[in-house]
Scaffold this active site. Sequence first.
Site, PDB file in Angstrom:
ATOM      1  CE  LYS A  79      -3.830   2.033   2.858  1.00  0.00           C
ATOM      2  NZ  LYS A  79      -4.677   1.662   3.873  1.00  0.00           N
ATOM      3  CB  SER A 154      -8.330   3.719   2.811  1.00  0.00           C
ATOM      4  OG  SER A 154      -7.363   2.954   3.778  1.00  0.00           O
ATOM      5  CB  SER A 178      -8.350   0.604   5.730  1.00  0.00           C
ATOM      6  OG  SER A 178      -8.880   1.917   5.501  1.00  0.00           O
TER       7      SER A 178
END
Length: 473
Positions: A79, A154, A178
């Site tokens: 990420k 997210s 997330s």
Amino acid sequence: MQIDLKNLNIENTHEHFKNGDFTVRELVDEYLKVIKEKNPTINAYLEIYKDIDEQVEKAQEMFKNGKATILTGIPIALKDIILFEGHIASASSKILENYTATYDSFVVEKLKKQGVVFLGRTNMDEFAMGSSTQTSAYGVTKNPYDLTRVPGGSSGGSAAALASDMALASLGTETCGSVREPASFCGLVGLRTTYGSISRSGIIPMGSSLDQVGPFGKNVNDVEILFNAMTGYDPKDSTSIKDDMRLIKKESIKKRIGVPREFLSGEGIDKEVLKNFEESCDKLKKAGYEVVDVDLPSIKYSLAVYYIIMPAEVSSNLARFDGIRYGLSEKEQNLLDVYKKSRGKGFGKEARRRILLGTYILSHGYYDAYYNTALKVRKIIKDELFEMFKSFDAFITPTVPFPAFKLGEKMEDPISMYLSDIFSAPANLADIPSISIPSGKTESGLPLGLQFTAPFLREDILFIIGKDFEKLV
Ligand code: GLN
């Protein structure tokens, strides 16, 4: 041998490497081929790293020297919030567009030692604020199961990369759901880890009392392998759990799971999600688990508490982006204008909304009414869960109240977007681990997830129950 990416997991890939069925180079090339084909549509990756060849060589070397571990040569997506020295980490924000990490995060350092191959950095909601990967400054990511829908957020890029065979595993971060939410939307296993179990050193912060790194995997075993590889004390993170504290007695499981019935009776839960949830409970019962209703009267306040504590922490964490120390800097005549222009231009709408909310919550006239009250309720929620866990291994809920929604949906209505996190919030507020496991699909073929939440430092319970549940679906 023809490489069948769909059926690979960490364990069988390691076997293939050892048997010489294919090399790390061959496997990575296969992933790069898929990335080239699918990424322009899905937009899971913002960048493919330029030093993949060196990483591959190092991994192959480890096999040659007999130093390989189970993770050596495993292609992983990161990420865009996790620092990897010499590589950009932008938190998918304009304000950090060209920010290059000057050191490795704790997790990257640990995985590097095992010879993991990091393929690239993945798209996410800006500064991890969102549940759909639509607040990124670099475009939306699409759900591989239905390109008209969101992958969740997210950490949506990491989930979409794995679900579309553009990586073998991936890392995300959780402040509130997330990892679990995109896992649920993309048919994957996703783990929110105990607060302090994995160091936050080198993770761009959102809400520091809530943030944790979490792995995505195709099955529970992969997630367990990654968790074990990343957990450990780190003196660079003052909230990292010390080794002696990790020695808590791991009692055997009770095979008792709680259902917070009242929490599930609210409006806004999709009918197919509820049906799938009841079916999942029945499956667990058939497998010998006792599944009983539990009374947790305070967890319904979790979402409200989260949306007070989180923006407060966001507003103070993001104050460091002042146009001087990091990232985007607008040249102006006076200091106030530098702040205003750099922050105004660098942050997107959602980040600005949360900075404003948080600043208000912490302002002199209101912090007692909002922030301090939220902290008190957080403690009540924690205590209530602690009591419940004396007689239960875990409690279960659906991971998200609905399946993956359409791109564009909920963007104009932040409150309805925030409702995605309703079942995620208790774990993050209580510092405890929670896992989302695929539990089936809707009639139209969208993945659904079942979420198990366990006591502090008891990821082991989630792995045991998770592996049992996986076999039932
Ligand atoms: N949906 C949560 C939010 O918008 C996600 C936060 C997170 O886990 N990074 O705050």
